[in-house]
Enzyme design. Structure first.
Site, mmCIF file in Angstrom:
data_model
loop_
_atom_site.group_PDB
_atom_site.id
_atom_site.type_symbol
_atom_site.label_atom_id
_atom_site.label_comp_id
_atom_site.label_asym_id
_atom_site.label_seq_id
_atom_site.Cartn_x
_atom_site.Cartn_y
_atom_site.Cartn_z
ATOM 1 N N ASN A 13 -4.438 -6.572 -8.351
ATOM 2 C CA ASN A 13 -5.661 -6.489 -7.328
ATOM 3 C C ASN A 13 -6.926 -7.106 -7.839
ATOM 4 O OD1 ASN A 13 -6.749 -3.591 -5.771
ATOM 5 N ND2 ASN A 13 -6.462 -5.282 -4.819
ATOM 6 N N CYS A 73 -12.891 1.391 -3.803
ATOM 7 C CA CYS A 73 -11.923 0.588 -4.439
ATOM 8 C C CYS A 73 -11.522 0.974 -5.887
ATOM 9 C CB CYS A 73 -12.296 -0.979 -4.401
ATOM 10 S SG CYS A 73 -10.908 -2.226 -5.113
ATOM 11 N N GLY A 74 -10.283 1.649 -6.102
ATOM 12 C CA GLY A 74 -10.025 2.405 -7.219
ATOM 13 C C GLY A 74 -9.811 1.260 -8.411
ATOM 14 N N ARG A 188 -5.970 -2.461 4.189
ATOM 15 C CA ARG A 188 -6.896 -2.615 5.300
ATOM 16 C C ARG A 188 -8.089 -3.581 4.570
ATOM 17 N NH1 ARG A 188 -11.107 2.080 7.041
ATOM 18 N NH2 ARG A 188 -11.557 2.059 4.707
ATOM 19 N N CYS A 197 -2.798 -1.381 -5.262
ATOM 20 C CA CYS A 197 -4.286 -0.709 -4.595
ATOM 21 C C CYS A 197 -4.377 0.778 -5.291
ATOM 22 C CB CYS A 197 -3.639 -0.345 -3.178
ATOM 23 S SG CYS A 197 -5.253 0.423 -2.105
#
Ligand code: API
Length: 265
Positions: A13, A73-74, A188, A197
């Site tokens: 990510n 957002c992790g 999303r 994610c």
């Protein structure tokens, strides 16, 4: 306008990271965010993160998805903690602010353990699940996640009526014999599958862990391995949630933005 940036990735990510403590970046200029995240016309990333000052905290993380929308957002928060340590803003631990509130994180070289916010409940949705781990997540268990049409099915659920108008992220999970889980996610705001994610694997780990009476779950994503640990409270809440995994600086540079989307405030 020239903007200096760093590129980070947390299990694939990936994020444009900008030290914006001088607050020069125009956070209303979503065309600029979209351009910088564009994989052809810009740097290319799933999201963009600004590091800003905030009293009472080591820093504030301002997160944008590639389309300019904002959420928690992790993986981005783990990369923000690593970036703050790289900038010398924090030692090997930090207390910072994000859109869903305060977070603590511990940084050990390229490994970051992030404390997530508490989760109030897991909802059932037609045989699937819904959990908000700072961002909204639909969770579906499937037999073979590796061959599942994540983008088509994920997009349908993301835009489905029950989730309008804000939409949701969509995660597909296949448990493994060793009690780890394989997870793929339609995100999303990226409007595509991402290689992992953070808030999504956290949601999946809570649902799976609750069903198996586990409080530590290893998650394998296309971008690498993450771990989630948590405490289940008697009243069905989840606390002490920690998302741990790699967060790496890939490169840095200076990006030129044309006048029409310059970063001037
Ligand atoms: N796309 C998500 C935000 C980023 C989540 C993901 N990158 C993470 O690591 O948590 C949303 O709009 O809710």
């Amino acid at each position: 306008m020239n903007i200096s940036f760093y590129k980070y990735q947390g299990t694939g990510n990936d994020f444009v990271m900008i030290d914006d403590r001088k607050e020069f970046f125009d956070i209303k200029n979503l065309a600029l965010v979209q351009r910088l995240c564009d994989r052809r016309f810009g740097i290319g990333a799933d999201g963009l993160i600004l590091i800003r000052n905030k009293s009472g905290y080591d820093f504030e993380m301002v997160y944008f998805n590639a389309d300019g929308s904002q959420s928690m957002c992790g993986n981005g928060a783990r990369c923000a903690a690593a970036f703050a340590a790289f900038l010398g803003i924090v030692p090997d631990n930090t207390y910072f602010y994000a859109i869903d509130g305060p977070h603590r994180a511990k940084i050990n070289n390229d490994w970051v353990a992030l404390e997530m916010g508490a989760v109030q409940s897991i909802s059932k949705v037609d045989g699937d699940y819904f959990v908000n781990t700072g961002s909204p997540h639909h969770v579906r268990f499937v037999d073979e996640v590796e061959t599942h049409d994540v983008v088509t099915v994920g997009r349908d659920i993301r835009y489905s009526q029950p989730y309008q108008p804000g939409g949701t992220n969509v995660n597909f999970v296949t448990p493994q014999p060793d009690h780890s889980i394989l997870v793929r996610t339609y995100e999303r705001g990226v409007e595509d599958e991402t290689l992992s994610c953070g808030t999504g694997v956290t949601a999946c780990a809570l649902v799976y862990g609750q069903s198996k009476n586990l409080n530590h779950v290893k998650i394998k994503t296309r971008g690498g391995e993450l771990e989630v640990s948590f405490i289940s409270t008697p009243d069905g809440r989840f606390e002490g949630i920690t998302l741990s995994g790699p967060a790496k600086q890939v490169f840095s540079g200076i990006v030129k933005t044309e006048n029409e989307i310059s970063a001037t405030a």
